[in-house]
Motif scaffolding. Sequence first.
Motif, PDB file in Angstrom:
ATOM      1  N   ASP A 114       0.858  -1.183   0.000  1.00 32.92           N
ATOM      2  CA  ASP A 114       0.000   0.000   0.000  1.00 32.92           C
ATOM      3  C   ASP A 114       0.897   1.238   0.000  1.00 32.92           C
ATOM      4  O   ASP A 114       1.252   1.776   1.050  1.00 32.92           O
ATOM      5  CB  ASP A 114      -0.906  -0.039   1.235  1.00 32.92           C
ATOM      6  N   GLY A 120      -0.629   4.442   1.652  1.00 27.38           N
ATOM      7  CA  GLY A 120      -0.608   4.328   3.105  1.00 27.38           C
ATOM      8  C   GLY A 120       0.790   4.471   3.668  1.00 27.38           C
ATOM      9  O   GLY A 120       1.000   5.119   4.705  1.00 27.38           O
ATOM     10  N   TYR A 147      -4.098   9.466   6.680  1.00 30.81           N
ATOM     11  CA  TYR A 147      -4.036   8.001   6.715  1.00 30.81           C
ATOM     12  C   TYR A 147      -5.339   7.419   7.253  1.00 30.81           C
ATOM     13  O   TYR A 147      -5.796   6.368   6.788  1.00 30.81           O
ATOM     14  CB  TYR A 147      -2.858   7.517   7.558  1.00 30.81           C
ATOM     15  N   HIS A 166      -7.638   7.409   4.448  1.00 28.47           N
ATOM     16  CA  HIS A 166      -7.202   6.378   3.501  1.00 28.47           C
ATOM     17  C   HIS A 166      -7.575   4.992   4.006  1.00 28.47           C
ATOM     18  O   HIS A 166      -8.051   4.153   3.225  1.00 28.47           O
ATOM     19  CB  HIS A 166      -5.684   6.505   3.319  1.00 28.47           C
ATOM     20  N   TRP A 167      -7.379   4.751   5.297  1.00 29.97           N
ATOM     21  CA  TRP A 167      -7.713   3.446   5.876  1.00 29.97           C
ATOM     22  C   TRP A 167      -9.214   3.172   5.754  1.00 29.97           C
ATOM     23  O   TRP A 167      -9.627   2.062   5.394  1.00 29.97           O
ATOM     24  CB  TRP A 167      -7.284   3.406   7.339  1.00 29.97           C
ATOM     25  N   ARG A 168     -10.018   4.160   6.035  1.00 34.48           N
ATOM     26  CA  ARG A 168     -11.470   3.974   5.941  1.00 34.48           C
ATOM     27  C   ARG A 168     -11.898   3.688   4.501  1.00 34.48           C
ATOM     28  O   ARG A 168     -12.777   2.858   4.252  1.00 34.48           O
ATOM     29  CB  ARG A 168     -12.193   5.216   6.457  1.00 34.48           C
ATOM     30  N   ARG A 170     -10.122   2.185   2.263  1.00 32.24           N
ATOM     31  CA  ARG A 170      -9.607   0.878   1.814  1.00 32.24           C
ATOM     32  C   ARG A 170     -10.016  -0.269   2.726  1.00 32.24           C
ATOM     33  O   ARG A 170      -9.588  -1.401   2.522  1.00 32.24           O
ATOM     34  CB  ARG A 170      -8.080   0.914   1.722  1.00 32.24           C
ATOM     35  N   SER A 171     -10.813   0.009   3.741  1.00 29.56           N
ATOM     36  CA  SER A 171     -11.142  -1.032   4.723  1.00 29.56           C
ATOM     37  C   SER A 171     -11.899  -2.198   4.113  1.00 29.56           C
ATOM     38  O   SER A 171     -11.850  -3.320   4.625  1.00 29.56           O
ATOM     39  CB  SER A 171     -11.955  -0.422   5.877  1.00 29.56           C
ATOM     40  N   GLY A 177      -6.684  -4.211   1.783  1.00 25.08           N
ATOM     41  CA  GLY A 177      -6.776  -3.203   2.824  1.00 25.08           C
ATOM     42  C   GLY A 177      -5.578  -2.265   2.846  1.00 25.08           C
ATOM     43  O   GLY A 177      -4.719  -2.272   1.969  1.00 25.08           O
ATOM     44  N   ALA A 178      -5.531  -1.431   3.896  1.00 24.60           N
ATOM     45  CA  ALA A 178      -4.454  -0.461   4.053  1.00 24.60           C
ATOM     46  C   ALA A 178      -3.251  -1.127   4.708  1.00 24.60           C
ATOM     47  O   ALA A 178      -3.304  -2.276   5.159  1.00 24.60           O
ATOM     48  CB  ALA A 178      -4.930   0.718   4.881  1.00 24.60           C
ATOM     49  N   ASP A 192      -4.206  -1.885   9.601  1.00 22.34           N
ATOM     50  CA  ASP A 192      -5.653  -1.909   9.810  1.00 22.34           C
ATOM     51  C   ASP A 192      -5.965  -1.400  11.208  1.00 22.34           C
ATOM     52  O   ASP A 192      -5.819  -2.112  12.200  1.00 22.34           O
ATOM     53  CB  ASP A 192      -6.173  -3.334   9.636  1.00 22.34           C
ATOM     54  N   LEU A 193      -6.384  -0.150  11.315  1.00 19.01           N
ATOM     55  CA  LEU A 193      -6.684   0.451  12.613  1.00 19.01           C
ATOM     56  C   LEU A 193      -7.948  -0.125  13.234  1.00 19.01           C
ATOM     57  O   LEU A 193      -8.209   0.102  14.415  1.00 19.01           O
ATOM     58  CB  LEU A 193      -6.818   1.964  12.460  1.00 19.01           C
TER      59      LEU A 193
END
Length: 516
Positions: free
Chosen positions: A203, A206, A249, A252-254, A256-257, A262-263, A266-267
């Motif tokens: 990624d 990310g 980020y 971006h994470w949301r 690509r979740s 995914g990112a 993964d938070l």
Amino acid sequence: MVTSPDPQDAGAGRRGLLVASVMLATLMQVIDTTIANVALPQMQGALSATQDQVAWVLTSYIVAAAIMTPVTGWLAGALGRRRLLVLAVSGFTVASVLCGIATGIGEMVVFRVLQGLFGASLVPISQSLLLDAFPREKHGQAMALWGVGLMIGPILGPPLGGWLTEDYSWRWVFLINVPVGALALAGILASVRKDAPSERPLDWTGLALLALGIGALQLMLDRGQSQDWFSSLEIQLEAAIAFLGIYLYLLHWRSRSLARHGALLDLGMLRNGNFAVGCVLIFVVGVVLFATIALLPPYLSQLAHYPVWDIGVLLAPRGVGTMVGMMLVGRLIGRVDARLPIGVGMLLTAWSLYLMTGLGVDVSPPLIVWSGVVQGLGLGLVFVPIATVAYATLPVHQRTEAAGLFSLVRNLGSSVGISVVFSLLARATQASHAEIAARIPAYGAELSLLPSAWIPATVAGAQALNAEVTRQAAAIGYVNDFHLMMLMTLLATPLVMMLRSRPGQAPAPGAVAIDH
């Protein structure tokens, strides 16, 4: 896809060689986070650098390692763990040689960046390999062996660096890695089995956002005190960039979740209660361990006037306490509720910090040794169970990825802790100095209570008196820092009860993900 060798297939000889090799690699990297601190004055003169420039010798390494840590999981899959470990050890050793022969501050900073980039993978991959080499029922012992190197490395760094600098040259702070790296590399090639790489795409977006955010945050924390924090344009820019990078980020994470891969990090794993609480506790451990190690050497040197060798001797028992705690908890994991050693360890850590609030300018060696042993024992009891329980309730496919986030939190804890305690130390010293000085009259009968060498009517007397007032004010600042860390540890201790753990619960293979 990365495959794990069957622990039962590893012979005792191969396993022993693997343990020795990865322990050397772990110790080499962790010691280098603190070993160069005491050599900075000698480097400054030899490299014709200013004090601000030579500080980048430490900053560049920390920032590079922090940026690279979240990528370790992807690198392990793309290259295979054996190939990555060989590359990391080789690159770290070569970078150490380059640091040892550097002739200018620019070269040194570049080579320290290389050290940080290569070294970021050493600790997490070493842990992962140790877990695969031992059967599941011995994972606690494997974690204890690995944790000894991780926990005592920062403690051994300053005295080892002081001895090498004083008796040989500051260049040996880096060149000592050559024989260690060569031995570790030979052992790894002989004992670590090859594994097949995976094809997970990186990624890049990310990575760029995390590198921007984390790098700027680390720079802000490391340079804030020297630049007078937010009164400096540099710190303001670094804070803005850190916020922007981390915020972008998150977006971006949301976005690509729901994507296939995914990112980068993964938070969403923070929704897991065990993992979230584990991150908070490991943050506190990072603060206490590294902030205490950073505070004690200058305290013992500048206030108590101990020589470098004596400081190393006084701090060494802390490592003994850590080893005892690690070995004890290695035997307890899987037999008792993991919350028990964590809770006891947190309380012991708080007690050790309470003991340190009794330190003064004329502190006795037994108090330094005893408080250090208690703190080492407490942190040793805490570290392994936290790293075990934090991943125990995560799905297997998330555990390696979780290590990047978990290790990032611990590293941030160490950076935040060091930054905060030194900022508070400077401010408390200044405030206490003003308060103490205000109580000393310039003239009058009260001066008869002062030693003759401190009479402020003379220039020499005024200078001597001011030096002593500064010394006493600094002692108050150190005590305030230890008191703050004690309160933080006590406030975090009740979180242990929020962890889910059962007596006899043992992690599945790979349950304890890699950590740094």
